[in-house]
Design a protein around this motif. Sequence first.
Motif, short mmCIF file in Angstrom:
data_model
loop_
_atom_site.label_atom_id
_atom_site.label_comp_id
_atom_site.label_asym_id
_atom_site.label_seq_id
_atom_site.Cartn_x
_atom_site.Cartn_y
_atom_site.Cartn_z
N ASP A 40 0.83 -1.21 0.00
CA ASP A 40 0.00 0.00 0.00
C ASP A 40 0.86 1.26 0.00
N HIS A 41 2.01 1.22 0.68
CA HIS A 41 2.90 2.38 0.74
C HIS A 41 3.48 2.73 -0.63
N LEU A 42 3.49 1.78 -1.56
CA LEU A 42 4.05 2.04 -2.89
C LEU A 42 3.11 2.88 -3.76
N VAL A 118 8.02 1.68 -11.26
CA VAL A 118 8.38 1.41 -9.86
C VAL A 118 9.38 0.27 -9.81
N ALA A 119 10.41 0.42 -8.97
CA ALA A 119 11.31 -0.69 -8.63
C ALA A 119 11.26 -0.86 -7.12
N PHE A 120 11.12 -2.10 -6.67
CA PHE A 120 10.91 -2.40 -5.25
C PHE A 120 11.91 -3.45 -4.78
N LEU A 121 12.58 -3.17 -3.66
CA LEU A 121 13.54 -4.09 -3.07
C LEU A 121 13.23 -4.22 -1.58
N HIS A 185 11.08 -1.00 11.23
CA HIS A 185 11.09 -1.15 9.77
C HIS A 185 10.83 0.18 9.09
N ASP A 186 11.32 0.30 7.85
CA ASP A 186 11.15 1.52 7.06
C ASP A 186 10.79 1.16 5.63
N THR A 187 9.89 1.92 5.05
CA THR A 187 9.72 1.95 3.60
C THR A 187 10.27 3.30 3.15
N VAL A 188 11.35 3.26 2.38
CA VAL A 188 12.05 4.48 1.96
C VAL A 188 11.88 4.61 0.46
N ARG A 189 11.25 5.71 0.02
CA ARG A 189 10.97 5.89 -1.40
C ARG A 189 11.76 7.06 -1.97
#
Length: 199
Positions: A40-42, A118-121, A185-189
């Motif tokens: 969802d954060h993406l 989008v690229a996600f890792l 945890h972190d989602t870093v964009r």
Amino acid sequence: MDTLLRQTRRAGDFPYPHQAAFLLDNPVRRLFTNPRDTVDHLELTPTDQVLELGPGPGFYSLEIAHELTDGRLELFDLQPQMLDKARRKLAAAGCDNVGFHSGDASSGLPFPDNTFDVAFLAAVIGEVPDKSACIRSLGRTLKPGGQLAFFEHFPDPDRLSVAELRELVEPEGFTLLDVIGNRWHDTVRFTRNPKLVEG
């Protein structure tokens, strides 16, 4: 669960062994790490073209594929065995908008320039031997304005901090977009800067 998961490898070991993939994708882990929340954060759109680097057995892949009703997900992993596990999982869920590719992210990605939105890792970049080369390759394959997103969490021994991610990513033509998370945890964009036109 993540503590047990990470005890199967030490910091610097590469890659996470496919034989232990069951620790990466199981109902118990989902009690502590909800892949739906991370995806969802993406802020994906139905038509996005998405690259997931190091998907393992597909813990996040299924959630991503479901978002892309008119888009496509490409999975890229060093281990063909991991891709086989993800392929079976996605096929069982009826996802036919997914491609599977094996290779070393440090050696370049087999996609044309400006392919992805989008690229996600997720807990991957710390395991890549040549991180800068990987980021440059991701930058090449992302569209200008495209999103590069990292999910990093404790107690991953290879976890990169937000400051470390910025030091790695920003010199390669990216700007920090936002950080969502907490001490665990972190989602870093980041967003891909438009390329300058010479002349």
